[in-house]
Motif scaffolding. Structure first.
Motif, mmCIF file in Angstrom:
data_model
loop_
_atom_site.group_PDB
_atom_site.id
_atom_site.type_symbol
_atom_site.label_atom_id
_atom_site.label_comp_id
_atom_site.label_asym_id
_atom_site.label_seq_id
_atom_site.Cartn_x
_atom_site.Cartn_y
_atom_site.Cartn_z
ATOM 1 N N ARG A 78 -12.002 -3.668 -3.430
ATOM 2 C CA ARG A 78 -11.787 -3.155 -2.193
ATOM 3 C C ARG A 78 -10.527 -3.265 -1.510
ATOM 4 N NH1 ARG A 78 -17.970 -3.745 0.387
ATOM 5 N NH2 ARG A 78 -19.108 -2.973 -1.269
ATOM 6 N N ALA A 79 -9.464 -3.869 -2.231
ATOM 7 C CA ALA A 79 -8.156 -4.168 -1.625
ATOM 8 C C ALA A 79 -7.453 -2.823 -1.044
ATOM 9 C CB ALA A 79 -7.354 -4.969 -2.662
ATOM 10 N N ALA A 80 -7.801 -1.981 -1.805
ATOM 11 C CA ALA A 80 -6.920 -0.434 -1.583
ATOM 12 C C ALA A 80 -7.775 0.315 -0.463
ATOM 13 C CB ALA A 80 -6.915 0.204 -2.759
ATOM 14 N N SER A 81 -9.022 -0.187 -0.064
ATOM 15 C CA SER A 81 -9.836 0.695 0.892
ATOM 16 C C SER A 81 -10.137 -0.035 2.246
ATOM 17 C CB SER A 81 -11.020 1.397 0.202
ATOM 18 O OG SER A 81 -11.779 0.084 -0.388
ATOM 19 N N GLY A 82 -9.436 -1.082 2.487
ATOM 20 C CA GLY A 82 -9.833 -1.728 3.726
ATOM 21 C C GLY A 82 -10.102 -3.103 3.637
ATOM 22 N N GLY A 83 -10.272 -3.506 2.421
ATOM 23 C CA GLY A 83 -11.036 -4.852 2.334
ATOM 24 C C GLY A 83 -12.366 -5.045 2.309
ATOM 25 N N ALA A 84 -12.918 -6.166 2.050
ATOM 26 C CA ALA A 84 -14.458 -6.500 1.774
ATOM 27 C C ALA A 84 -15.140 -7.091 3.308
ATOM 28 C CB ALA A 84 -14.315 -7.443 0.432
ATOM 29 N N ALA A 138 0.214 -15.664 -5.230
ATOM 30 C CA ALA A 138 0.151 -15.088 -6.483
ATOM 31 C C ALA A 138 -1.149 -13.986 -6.584
ATOM 32 C CB ALA A 138 -0.007 -15.745 -7.764
ATOM 33 N N TYR A 139 -1.963 -14.419 -5.989
ATOM 34 C CA TYR A 139 -3.344 -13.407 -5.684
ATOM 35 C C TYR A 139 -2.794 -12.274 -4.604
ATOM 36 C CZ TYR A 139 -8.126 -11.934 -5.818
ATOM 37 O OH TYR A 139 -9.270 -10.999 -6.158
ATOM 38 N N ALA A 140 -2.062 -12.609 -3.365
ATOM 39 C CA ALA A 140 -1.786 -11.417 -2.653
ATOM 40 C C ALA A 140 -0.905 -10.781 -3.289
ATOM 41 C CB ALA A 140 -1.168 -12.530 -1.456
ATOM 42 N N ALA A 141 0.163 -11.291 -4.122
ATOM 43 C CA ALA A 141 1.022 -10.285 -4.764
ATOM 44 C C ALA A 141 0.250 -9.285 -6.090
ATOM 45 C CB ALA A 141 1.944 -11.053 -5.440
ATOM 46 N N ARG A 142 -0.734 -9.835 -6.612
ATOM 47 C CA ARG A 142 -1.598 -9.095 -7.472
ATOM 48 C C ARG A 142 -2.235 -7.895 -6.776
ATOM 49 N NH1 ARG A 142 -3.491 -9.355 -12.576
ATOM 50 N NH2 ARG A 142 -1.429 -10.396 -13.097
ATOM 51 N N CYS A 143 -2.904 -8.378 -5.351
ATOM 52 C CA CYS A 143 -3.591 -7.205 -4.623
ATOM 53 C C CYS A 143 -2.482 -6.155 -4.130
ATOM 54 C CB CYS A 143 -4.202 -7.743 -3.333
ATOM 55 S SG CYS A 143 -5.578 -9.005 -3.694
ATOM 56 N N ALA A 144 -1.348 -6.509 -3.960
ATOM 57 C CA ALA A 144 -0.369 -5.656 -3.403
ATOM 58 C C ALA A 144 0.032 -4.563 -4.534
ATOM 59 C CB ALA A 144 0.967 -6.218 -3.114
ATOM 60 N N GLU A 145 0.111 -5.083 -6.043
ATOM 61 C CA GLU A 145 0.175 -4.170 -7.076
ATOM 62 C C GLU A 145 -1.050 -3.659 -7.870
ATOM 63 O OE1 GLU A 145 1.896 -7.472 -9.819
ATOM 64 O OE2 GLU A 145 3.179 -5.946 -9.302
ATOM 65 N N VAL A 146 -2.054 -3.906 -7.274
ATOM 66 C CA VAL A 146 -3.256 -3.561 -7.881
ATOM 67 C C VAL A 146 -3.529 -2.082 -8.572
ATOM 68 C CG1 VAL A 146 -4.627 -2.726 -6.121
ATOM 69 C CG2 VAL A 146 -5.975 -3.952 -8.158
ATOM 70 N N SER A 252 -18.009 5.869 -11.786
ATOM 71 C CA SER A 252 -17.810 4.240 -11.763
ATOM 72 C C SER A 252 -16.204 4.051 -11.558
ATOM 73 C CB SER A 252 -18.181 3.829 -13.112
ATOM 74 O OG SER A 252 -17.398 4.134 -14.182
ATOM 75 N N LEU A 253 -15.444 5.042 -11.733
ATOM 76 C CA LEU A 253 -14.082 4.855 -11.665
ATOM 77 C C LEU A 253 -13.412 5.526 -10.426
ATOM 78 C CD1 LEU A 253 -12.895 5.940 -15.134
ATOM 79 C CD2 LEU A 253 -13.068 3.724 -14.437
ATOM 80 N N ALA A 254 -14.440 5.973 -9.487
ATOM 81 C CA ALA A 254 -13.969 6.844 -8.575
ATOM 82 C C ALA A 254 -13.194 6.009 -7.238
ATOM 83 C CB ALA A 254 -15.092 7.566 -7.945
ATOM 84 N N ASP A 255 -13.376 4.800 -7.201
ATOM 85 C CA ASP A 255 -12.612 3.914 -6.379
ATOM 86 C C ASP A 255 -11.830 2.969 -6.834
ATOM 87 O OD1 ASP A 255 -14.415 4.767 -4.148
ATOM 88 O OD2 ASP A 255 -16.088 3.686 -4.519
#
Length: 400
Positions: A78-84, A138-146, A252-255
């Motif tokens: 949910r990183a690309a849609s506002g967070g969890a 490192a996790y924040a950087a990965r979320c930015a380029e997910v 399953s791939l929509a989000d």
């Protein structure tokens, strides 16, 4: 962090709980849990963990970090849609802190507060490598380029097949590259442009690659998937008898922040094929519509995809014209149709020459053309596939 405390914190993982299913991390957790069973139980569990870790040839800090970055969890999805949500994000932050401490601890640090007899029993065990690391950063950087790197199995693989409406990674995909496909550059350029539009979030068409056998239609799709995997493109191969599963796959791939090509190879139908109507609905005719992050790429030797006979134009059909329109409507639902025709002599020779350079085949051009043409005649006609077969035989020293 003390061994017992670290054991409890790993048992209590919530957001990153899937890490415990990893074979190496699972053995690490088992080692922590074995501390209360005595020295022999701990040594056995530690040896099993080290054997699994050393088999990967990786530093423990790096292995655990990579597993964390590739973990499929609610926060990354949910990183690309506002967070969890705040609770999930706070739990994730705490778990990253715990895992960083685990990743930075060697055996000696892990046993620093353990009973002396346990430390003595482990004296002969080898020590795994560790180093300082910033898991949260490192996790924040990965979320930015997910959107390019993906998560879970999408971070580790870029080609998939379908089994029971679920995606299964292909561990050894065809390594075909665009640079290895001489000829048909203009045709491939149209497919590449459509793929770039998909990756950019622009309107992208479903694509039908139609033409003669062996002209590189399937190779084009596979090479494009390999070329743009680092940009967030993933390929899902769907067989014709699995078409009814595509809606579930697309849902399953929509989000998912990545972009997906649903690849149907060598597509054709009989006029009464049940899969015919299913694919029509998938392409444009269903109420659900098509997801913005997927496109269907199909290859076929038939322009209209449906096998027709002269007898189909006869009979007692009162609305024969309507029937023919229905049969042709499927191919019309592909917004982009790219034709790969059998190469003429000049194009075939250019393909031969380029492949000879790629394979390091030393042969005068005129001799290459003559032998290559003769081989094509014996093989049933010119095509890039035939040219490649000829060059490979020359490279292996087989008389042609």
């Amino acid at each position: 962090m003390k061994l017992e405390q670290l054991d409890l914190r790993l048992r209590g993982l919530v957001i990153l709980r899937g890490l415990l299913a990893d074979p190496v991390i699972g053995k690490y957790a088992a080692m922590l849990g074995a501390a209360g069973g005595g020295a022999a139980a701990f040594v056995t569990a530690a040896a099993e963990f080290e054997a699994a870790l050393f088999d990967t040839g990786r530093c423990w800090t790096d292995y655990l970090l990579d597993a964390v970055l590739e973990n499929d969890n609610i926060c990354i999805r949910r990183a690309a849609s506002g967070g969890a949500g705040q609770a999930a994000e706070q739990a994730l932050s705490a778990e990253l802190t715990v895992l960083q401490q685990a990743g930075e601890q060697g055996l000696d640090e892990l046993l620093a507060d353990a009973p002396q007899n346990l430390r003595d029993a482990c004296a002969f065990l080898p020590r795994w490598d560790t180093h300082a690391a910033g898991y949260a950063a490192a996790y924040a950087a990965r979320c930015a380029e997910v959107g390019k790197r993906g998560y879970g199995m999408f971070a580790r693989h870029h080609v998939f097949t379908v089994e029971d409406a679920r995606l299964v990674p292909v561990r050894c995909p065809d390594p075909q590259r665009l640079s290895e496909l001489p000829g048909y550059e203009a045709e491939r350029a149209r497919v590449i442009a459509n793929t770039k539009a998909l990756l950019a979030g622009l309107p992208a068409n479903n694509v039908l690659l139609y033409g003669d056998a062996g002209t590189g239609k399937s190779s084009t799709v596979k090479a494009i998937a390999n070329e743009y995997a680092a940009d967030g493109l993933r390929l899902v191969e769907v067989k014709k008898n699995q078409l009814y599963q595509i809606p579930a796959v697309m849902e399953s791939l929509a989000d998912n922040p990545l972009k997906f090509i649903l690849f149907i190879d060598d597509l054709s139908f009989s006029s009464n094929d049940d899969d015919f109507a299913a694919l029509k609905a998938i392409l444009e005719g269903s109420v659900g519509g098509r997801s913005h992050n997927t496109a269907v790429y199909a290859t076929s030797n038939r322009r209209h995809l449906v096998k027709e006979r002269m007898s189909d134009r006869e009979g007692d059909d009162l609305h024969a014209s309507d029937t023919r329109q229905e049969l042709m409507s499927l191919s019309a639902r592909f917004g982009l149709t790219v034709t790969f025709q059998r190469p003429d002599k000049a194009r075939y020779e250019a393909i031969l020459l380029e492949l000879a350079k790629q394979y390091g085949v030393q042969m005068p051009a005129d001799q290459l053309y003559i032998k290559g043409e003769a081989f094509a005649l014996r093989a049933g006609g010119r095509s890039p596939r035939v040219a490649k077969q000829f060059i490979e035989l020359c490279k292996s020293g087989v008389q042609v």
